[in-house]
Design an enzyme around this catalytic site. Sequence first.
Site, PDB file in Angstrom:
ATOM      1  N   ASP A   1      92.604 -50.985  98.139  1.00 33.91           N
ATOM      2  CA  ASP A   1      93.345 -51.389  97.388  1.00 33.91           C
ATOM      3  C   ASP A   1      93.689 -50.585  95.989  1.00 33.91           C
ATOM      4  OD1 ASP A   1      91.606 -53.955  97.136  1.00 33.91           O
ATOM      5  OD2 ASP A   1      91.387 -52.340  95.563  1.00 33.91           O
TER       6      ASP A   1
ATOM      7  N   LYS B   1      97.491 -54.857  95.716  1.00 32.47           N
ATOM      8  CA  LYS B   1      96.617 -55.594  95.069  1.00 32.47           C
ATOM      9  C   LYS B   1      96.901 -54.747  93.450  1.00 32.47           C
ATOM     10  CE  LYS B   1      93.375 -58.509  96.933  1.00 32.47           C
ATOM     11  NZ  LYS B   1      92.609 -59.261  96.651  1.00 32.47           N
TER      12      LYS B   1
ATOM     13  N   MET C   1      90.282 -58.318  83.817  1.00 32.53           N
ATOM     14  CA  MET C   1      91.015 -58.916  83.946  1.00 32.53           C
ATOM     15  C   MET C   1      91.793 -59.871  82.672  1.00 32.53           C
ATOM     16  SD  MET C   1      91.336 -60.313  88.213  1.00 32.53           S
ATOM     17  CE  MET C   1      89.166 -60.830  87.435  1.00 32.53           C
TER      18      MET C   1
HETATM   19  N1  SAH Z   1      84.939 -56.340  92.242  1.00 32.53           N
HETATM   20  C1  SAH Z   1      85.855 -55.342  90.757  1.00 32.53           C
HETATM   21  C2  SAH Z   1      85.791 -55.959  90.105  1.00 32.53           C
HETATM   22  C3  SAH Z   1      87.400 -56.366  90.033  1.00 32.53           C
HETATM   23  S1  SAH Z   1      88.837 -57.457  89.311  1.00 32.53           S
HETATM   24  C4  SAH Z   1      84.311 -54.306  89.923  1.00 32.53           C
HETATM   25  O1  SAH Z   1      83.120 -54.901  90.576  1.00 32.53           O
HETATM   26  O2  SAH Z   1      84.131 -53.381  88.853  1.00 32.53           O
HETATM   27  C5  SAH Z   1      89.518 -55.970  88.523  1.00 32.53           C
HETATM   28  C6  SAH Z   1      89.508 -55.730  86.765  1.00 32.53           C
HETATM   29  O3  SAH Z   1      87.509 -55.332  87.119  1.00 32.53           O
HETATM   30  C7  SAH Z   1      90.487 -55.051  85.857  1.00 32.53           C
HETATM   31  O4  SAH Z   1      90.926 -55.725  85.380  1.00 32.53           O
HETATM   32  C8  SAH Z   1      89.103 -54.973  85.040  1.00 32.53           C
HETATM   33  O5  SAH Z   1      89.263 -55.830  84.056  1.00 32.53           O
HETATM   34  C9  SAH Z   1      88.442 -53.658  85.512  1.00 32.53           C
HETATM   35  N2  SAH Z   1      87.636 -52.882  86.097  1.00 32.53           N
HETATM   36  C10 SAH Z   1      87.563 -52.366  87.435  1.00 32.53           C
HETATM   37  N3  SAH Z   1      87.460 -51.119  87.238  1.00 32.53           N
HETATM   38  C11 SAH Z   1      87.816 -50.891  86.162  1.00 32.53           C
HETATM   39  C12 SAH Z   1      87.845 -49.265  85.220  1.00 32.53           C
HETATM   40  N4  SAH Z   1      87.934 -48.570  85.999  1.00 32.53           N
HETATM   41  N5  SAH Z   1      88.004 -49.277  84.473  1.00 32.53           N
HETATM   42  C13 SAH Z   1      88.268 -50.796  82.986  1.00 32.53           C
HETATM   43  N6  SAH Z   1      88.445 -52.195  83.895  1.00 32.53           N
HETATM   44  C14 SAH Z   1      88.009 -51.850  84.871  1.00 32.53           C
END
Ligand code: SAH
Length: 273
Positions: free
Chosen positions: A43, A65, A179
């Site tokens: 995604d 997504k 998020m």
């Molecule tokens: N499963 C993922 C989270 C998914 S929810 C994890 O464990 O990281 C998606 C949220 O994760 C985004 O809205 C943001 O808040 C955060 N996120 C994921 N990757 C990111 C990145 N490279 N930089 C900043 N925020 C990130």
Amino acid sequence: MPLDATSLNMGTVYLVGAGPGDPDLLTVKAARLLKSADVVVYDRLISHDILDQVPAGTTRIYVGKQEGRHHMNQTEINQLLIALARRHQAVVRLKGGDPFVFGRGSEEALVLARQGIPFEVVPGVTAASGCTAYAGIPLTHRELSRRVMFVTGRCSDAEPPRIDSGVAADEQCTLVIYMGLRQLPAIMERIRAAGRPPDTPVAVIENGSLASQRRCLGRLDTIAEQVRDANVQSPALLVVGRVVDLAPELDWFRPPMEPAAAVPSVLSRAAGA
Ligand code: SAH
């Protein structure tokens, strides 16, 4: 012989965490599976650099997504995984960060389990640890933070995000909000109303661990304006707590290929920092 997944020659679905974006943060197991998979379903949070690890001949399926805009809805993604497992030996379902942290990986795993489809979960570096590390923010630090809370900032427009007021007020707790960009002003207000001092340091990390990473450093009462002025975009992670004060001193990350001077990696600093 019972008609189970093995006898039907069902493939295995690997729910793989890709980490926050830097391909060097893939686990050894994730990197190995990307090379050997028959098909990779991914995604939006998956970076180009990570997709580059997938051999050219491997089928890639983008399932979108994006907050509020899904290329495929969750039911369609679940159906797709089931269909692919029936046709291929190794299906990689690649997810940003860790598949079991706000990634709906557990929902997909439940669907597979209930269909009798073999699956494995490969943990990844979640944004809370990956992005903060690359932004020079420790999640805990003696005397500054004894606890960490991962929170989702996602909620309906009508309803402000629910963050337990006891946790919001607890100055020894680092809050990591996933998020949360869209609702940032309401979230900051909620934390202030719970009793955290308005000068509590806050960081917003955009594109954490990628060459395009930007950090926005401010305070509970200033960050909303700073983020708006800097036009911070998703994905962005919010970090609230006194550990953020260490960020200017622990600023180690220099993206490869881009000279530090050319990248405005610090948009703003907390007053006096
Ligand atoms: N499963 C993922 C989270 C998914 S929810 C994890 O464990 O990281 C998606 C949220 O994760 C985004 O809205 C943001 O808040 C955060 N996120 C994921 N990757 C990111 C990145 N490279 N930089 C900043 N925020 C990130």
